[in-house]
Design a protein around this motif. Structure first.
Motif, PDB file in Angstrom:
ATOM      1  N   ALA A   1       0.827  -1.201   0.000  1.00 37.49           N
ATOM      2  CA  ALA A   1       0.000   0.000   0.000  1.00 37.49           C
ATOM      3  C   ALA A   1       0.865   1.256   0.000  1.00 37.49           C
ATOM      4  N   PRO A   2       0.413   2.310  -0.673  1.00 38.22           N
ATOM      5  CA  PRO A   2       1.170   3.562  -0.698  1.00 38.22           C
ATOM      6  C   PRO A   2       1.041   4.301   0.627  1.00 38.22           C
ATOM      7  N   VAL A   3       2.115   4.961   1.040  1.00 35.74           N
ATOM      8  CA  VAL A   3       2.086   5.695   2.308  1.00 35.74           C
ATOM      9  C   VAL A   3       2.525   7.147   2.170  1.00 35.74           C
ATOM     10  N   HIS A   4       3.107   7.508   1.008  1.00 34.82           N
ATOM     11  CA  HIS A   4       3.613   8.874   0.871  1.00 34.82           C
ATOM     12  C   HIS A   4       3.678   9.261  -0.602  1.00 34.82           C
ATOM     13  N   VAL A   5       3.389  10.540  -0.887  1.00 35.52           N
ATOM     14  CA  VAL A   5       3.460  11.033  -2.255  1.00 35.52           C
ATOM     15  C   VAL A   5       4.157  12.385  -2.274  1.00 35.52           C
TER      16      VAL A   5
ATOM     17  N   PRO B   1       7.441  17.232  -6.638  1.00 41.36           N
ATOM     18  CA  PRO B   1       8.442  18.276  -6.432  1.00 41.36           C
ATOM     19  C   PRO B   1       8.102  19.610  -7.080  1.00 41.36           C
ATOM     20  N   SER B   2       7.537  19.573  -8.278  1.00 41.48           N
ATOM     21  CA  SER B   2       7.266  20.822  -8.989  1.00 41.48           C
ATOM     22  C   SER B   2       6.202  21.678  -8.310  1.00 41.48           C
ATOM     23  N   LEU B   3       5.385  21.057  -7.449  1.00 42.99           N
ATOM     24  CA  LEU B   3       4.330  21.794  -6.745  1.00 42.99           C
ATOM     25  C   LEU B   3       4.618  21.951  -5.257  1.00 42.99           C
ATOM     26  N   GLY B   4       5.699  21.335  -4.786  1.00 41.85           N
ATOM     27  CA  GLY B   4       5.998  21.386  -3.360  1.00 41.85           C
ATOM     28  C   GLY B   4       5.094  20.501  -2.529  1.00 41.85           C
ATOM     29  N   VAL B   5       4.454  19.515  -3.164  1.00 38.78           N
ATOM     30  CA  VAL B   5       3.589  18.587  -2.433  1.00 38.78           C
ATOM     31  C   VAL B   5       4.448  17.494  -1.809  1.00 38.78           C
ATOM     32  N   ASN B   6       4.256  17.262  -0.510  1.00 39.45           N
ATOM     33  CA  ASN B   6       5.019  16.270   0.247  1.00 39.45           C
ATOM     34  C   ASN B   6       4.093  15.759   1.345  1.00 39.45           C
TER      35      ASN B   6
ATOM     36  N   ASP C   1      -2.565  23.764  -5.607  1.00 42.90           N
ATOM     37  CA  ASP C   1      -1.840  24.194  -6.806  1.00 42.90           C
ATOM     38  C   ASP C   1      -1.802  23.131  -7.897  1.00 42.90           C
ATOM     39  N   LEU C   2      -2.667  22.115  -7.778  1.00 47.13           N
ATOM     40  CA  LEU C   2      -2.624  21.032  -8.758  1.00 47.13           C
ATOM     41  C   LEU C   2      -2.864  21.537 -10.179  1.00 47.13           C
ATOM     42  N   LYS C   3      -3.632  22.595 -10.320  1.00 40.90           N
ATOM     43  CA  LYS C   3      -3.909  23.144 -11.652  1.00 40.90           C
ATOM     44  C   LYS C   3      -2.644  23.671 -12.337  1.00 40.90           C
ATOM     45  N   LYS C   4      -1.562  23.844 -11.582  1.00 39.56           N
ATOM     46  CA  LYS C   4      -0.309  24.345 -12.150  1.00 39.56           C
ATOM     47  C   LYS C   4       0.597  23.230 -12.658  1.00 39.56           C
ATOM     48  N   ILE C   5       0.216  21.994 -12.452  1.00 40.78           N
ATOM     49  CA  ILE C   5       1.084  20.885 -12.841  1.00 40.78           C
ATOM     50  C   ILE C   5       1.228  20.842 -14.366  1.00 40.78           C
ATOM     51  N   THR C   6       2.396  20.470 -14.835  1.00 48.02           N
ATOM     52  CA  THR C   6       2.671  20.463 -16.269  1.00 48.02           C
ATOM     53  C   THR C   6       2.910  19.049 -16.781  1.00 48.02           C
ATOM     54  N   LYS C   7       2.714  18.885 -18.067  1.00 44.63           N
ATOM     55  CA  LYS C   7       2.955  17.591 -18.705  1.00 44.63           C
ATOM     56  C   LYS C   7       4.410  17.198 -18.528  1.00 44.63           C
ATOM     57  N   GLY C   8       4.638  15.962 -18.140  1.00 45.15           N
ATOM     58  CA  GLY C   8       5.991  15.472 -17.907  1.00 45.15           C
ATOM     59  C   GLY C   8       6.453  15.591 -16.471  1.00 45.15           C
ATOM     60  N   ALA C   9       5.711  16.300 -15.632  1.00 44.98           N
ATOM     61  CA  ALA C   9       6.086  16.470 -14.229  1.00 44.98           C
ATOM     62  C   ALA C   9       6.151  15.122 -13.521  1.00 44.98           C
ATOM     63  N   ASP C  10       7.037  15.030 -12.538  1.00 40.73           N
ATOM     64  CA  ASP C  10       7.233  13.781 -11.798  1.00 40.73           C
ATOM     65  C   ASP C  10       6.326  13.725 -10.561  1.00 40.73           C
ATOM     66  N   ILE C  11       5.739  12.566 -10.362  1.00 46.26           N
ATOM     67  CA  ILE C  11       4.987  12.261  -9.142  1.00 46.26           C
ATOM     68  C   ILE C  11       5.606  10.998  -8.573  1.00 46.26           C
ATOM     69  N   THR C  12       6.011  11.028  -7.315  1.00 44.42           N
ATOM     70  CA  THR C  12       6.658   9.873  -6.693  1.00 44.42           C
ATOM     71  C   THR C  12       5.790   9.346  -5.555  1.00 44.42           C
ATOM     72  N   VAL C  13       5.495   8.067  -5.606  1.00 43.86           N
ATOM     73  CA  VAL C  13       4.708   7.415  -4.556  1.00 43.86           C
ATOM     74  C   VAL C  13       5.585   6.378  -3.868  1.00 43.86           C
TER      75      VAL C  13
END
Length: 214
Positions: free
Chosen positions: A70-74, A77-82, A139-151
């Protein structure tokens, strides 16, 4: 998944059914409300996550496949989401749960879908705003194509996803099949609320971000 998709974006008791929640007792425009993808396709809703569940068909001659964690953290980086990840299930009316308002900075994972990194669509839900202020997906609306999301999962393994697109959809025409429907990709969907407010102070749209495993 051949199924009849249920009606969209209903309310659970006093609280709305998806991201960007505002308590019903609060004045209008205190937060984002009515933000749920409502009921997912029946076969998805009725199938529990495979995280932590052994392969029932495994035998001594055929060892079990590695169990998805199960995922526990996401992080985005481009949005400062942690953010840590909490688990979300279904409400009694079959609609998808959302994180409570007091956990506005915490992302939720819908456990009835795929585990992030496994085949099929994994769905992460986050508030845009609550009555407490800006929330994790503001700020999710600011995300761009190709941006990295790490889970990251329970064992510390990280899975990276690449954003492939996004769309804004009316809550009255939520693309249930596109979000929850079957896919051979190891897909990820991020969902929050978006758009103008209606007369009750509820955003009329949802923002959906699509990503696939790198």
């Amino acid at each position: 998944m051949s199924r009849t998709f249920p009606s969209l974006w209903r309310v659970r008791t006093a609280l709305p059914v998806y991201a960007c929640l505002a308590l019903a007792a609060l004045p209008a425009l205190t937060g984002c409300s009515d933000a749920s993808p409502s009921k997912p396709p029946a076969a998805v809703a009725q199938s529990p996550t495979t995280a932590g569940t052994p392969d029932a068909e495994a035998t001594a001659e055929s060892p079990a496949k590695p169990v998805a964690q199960a995922p526990v953290h996401v992080t985005i980086p481009s949005l400062g989401v942690n953010s840590d990840i909490m688990r979300l299930g279904l409400n009694t009316d079959g609609t998808v749960e959302v994180p409570p308002a007091e956990k506005g900075m915490t992302v939720g994972w819908y456990t009835g879908g795929s585990v992030p990194g496994e085949p099929g669509p994994a769905v992460l839900i986050g508030h845009n705003d609550t009555h407490l202020g800006k929330a994790v997906f503001h700020d999710l609306k600011k995300i761009t194509k190709g941006a990295d999301i790490t889970v990251r999962d329970e064992k510390g393994t990280e899975v990276h996803f690449k954003v492939t697109g996004r769309e804004t959809a009316s809550k009255t025409a939520f693309p249930t099949a596109r979000v929850y429907g079957p896919t051979d990709d190891r897909a990820l969907r991020l969902i929050t609320c978006d758009g103008a407010f209606d007369a009750q102070g509820h955003p009329v749209d949802n923002l959906i971000v699509y990503a696939t495993r790198r």
